[in-house]
Structure formats: structure tokens, C-alpha cells
Design a protein around this motif. Structure first.
Motif, PDB file in Angstrom:
ATOM      1  N   LYS A 193     -65.541  46.178  91.548  1.00  0.00           N
ATOM      2  CA  LYS A 193     -66.572  46.991  90.898  1.00  0.00           C
ATOM      3  C   LYS A 193     -66.007  47.717  89.671  1.00  0.00           C
ATOM      4  CE  LYS A 193     -69.489  47.889  94.909  1.00  0.00           C
ATOM      5  NZ  LYS A 193     -69.988  48.908  95.833  1.00  0.00           N
ATOM      6  N   THR A 194     -64.794  48.194  89.758  1.00  0.00           N
ATOM      7  CA  THR A 194     -64.214  48.944  88.646  1.00  0.00           C
ATOM      8  C   THR A 194     -63.694  48.043  87.543  1.00  0.00           C
ATOM      9  OG1 THR A 194     -62.035  49.059  89.733  1.00  0.00           O
ATOM     10  CG2 THR A 194     -63.554  50.889  90.107  1.00  0.00           C
ATOM     11  N   SER A 195     -63.379  46.775  87.875  1.00  0.00           N
ATOM     12  CA  SER A 195     -62.857  45.877  86.854  1.00  0.00           C
ATOM     13  C   SER A 195     -63.953  45.037  86.216  1.00  0.00           C
ATOM     14  CB  SER A 195     -61.778  44.970  87.424  1.00  0.00           C
ATOM     15  OG  SER A 195     -62.333  44.063  88.354  1.00  0.00           O
ATOM     16  N   GLY A 196     -65.093  45.015  86.814  1.00  0.00           N
ATOM     17  CA  GLY A 196     -66.116  44.112  86.307  1.00  0.00           C
ATOM     18  C   GLY A 196     -67.256  44.816  85.770  1.00  0.00           C
ATOM     19  N   ARG A 219     -62.736  46.707 101.768  1.00  0.00           N
ATOM     20  CA  ARG A 219     -63.353  47.785 100.977  1.00  0.00           C
ATOM     21  C   ARG A 219     -62.587  48.004  99.680  1.00  0.00           C
ATOM     22  NH1 ARG A 219     -64.234  51.676 106.033  1.00  0.00           N
ATOM     23  NH2 ARG A 219     -66.245  50.863 106.675  1.00  0.00           N
ATOM     24  N   LYS A 220     -61.282  48.005  99.759  1.00  0.00           N
ATOM     25  CA  LYS A 220     -60.461  48.189  98.554  1.00  0.00           C
ATOM     26  C   LYS A 220     -60.705  47.065  97.548  1.00  0.00           C
ATOM     27  CE  LYS A 220     -56.705  50.786 100.692  1.00  0.00           C
ATOM     28  NZ  LYS A 220     -55.291  50.752 101.105  1.00  0.00           N
ATOM     29  N   ALA A 221     -60.823  45.843  98.060  1.00  0.00           N
ATOM     30  CA  ALA A 221     -61.051  44.692  97.178  1.00  0.00           C
ATOM     31  C   ALA A 221     -62.413  44.789  96.498  1.00  0.00           C
ATOM     32  CB  ALA A 221     -60.942  43.384  97.957  1.00  0.00           C
ATOM     33  N   VAL A 222     -63.423  45.198  97.246  1.00  0.00           N
ATOM     34  CA  VAL A 222     -64.769  45.342  96.663  1.00  0.00           C
ATOM     35  C   VAL A 222     -64.765  46.435  95.602  1.00  0.00           C
ATOM     36  CG1 VAL A 222     -67.126  46.104  97.174  1.00  0.00           C
ATOM     37  CG2 VAL A 222     -66.021  44.399  98.626  1.00  0.00           C
TER      38      VAL A 222
END
Length: 65
Positions: A62-65, A55-58
Motif C-alpha cells: 500500500k505504501t509503495s504503490g 499484514r506487513k506485506a500488504v
């Protein structure tokens, strides 16, 4: 120790009452009798930790892309 090793050691300590996951070259220290319900709890904790990391990776993607 890296983050994963720390997490796995913490799970082993909390759920299996195993002090360390390091090999100590002694049967009495390296082999443990574990109740199946404790093993299940440890596996569930490891699974939930993996889900949380996913979940953290997703969310990071989302916030970086």
C-alpha cells in the motif's frame, strides 16, 4: 540462519522446549515427546506470525504503490 529459521527455532524453544531444529543424527536429540497443548500453542504462534507477516506485506504494498 534466515529470518524464518530463526522464528521457527524461537517458537520451538518457547513452546516445545526444543533447543534446536537442526538435525543432530541422534534419536534422543532429534525426536521429542510433546504435549498436545504445547504443540497447539506452537502451531498458533506460527500461524499468528504468518498473519503478521501477511499484514506487513500488504501494508508495504500500500505504501509503495
Amino acid at each position: 540462519m534466515n529470518q524464518l529459521d530463526n522464528l521457527l527455532t524461537q517458537i520451538a524453544q518457547q513452546h516445545l522446549r526444543i533447543e534446536t531444529l537442526e538435525t543432530r543424527r541422534s534419536d534422543s536429540l532429534d525426536f521429542h515427546d510433546v504435549a498436545v497443548w504445547c504443540l497447539r500453542d506452537a502451531l498458533e504462534a506460527a500461524f499468528n506470525a504468518g498473519v503478521e507477516q501477511g499484514r506487513k506485506a500488504v501494508n508495504a504494498d500500500k505504501t509503495s504503490g
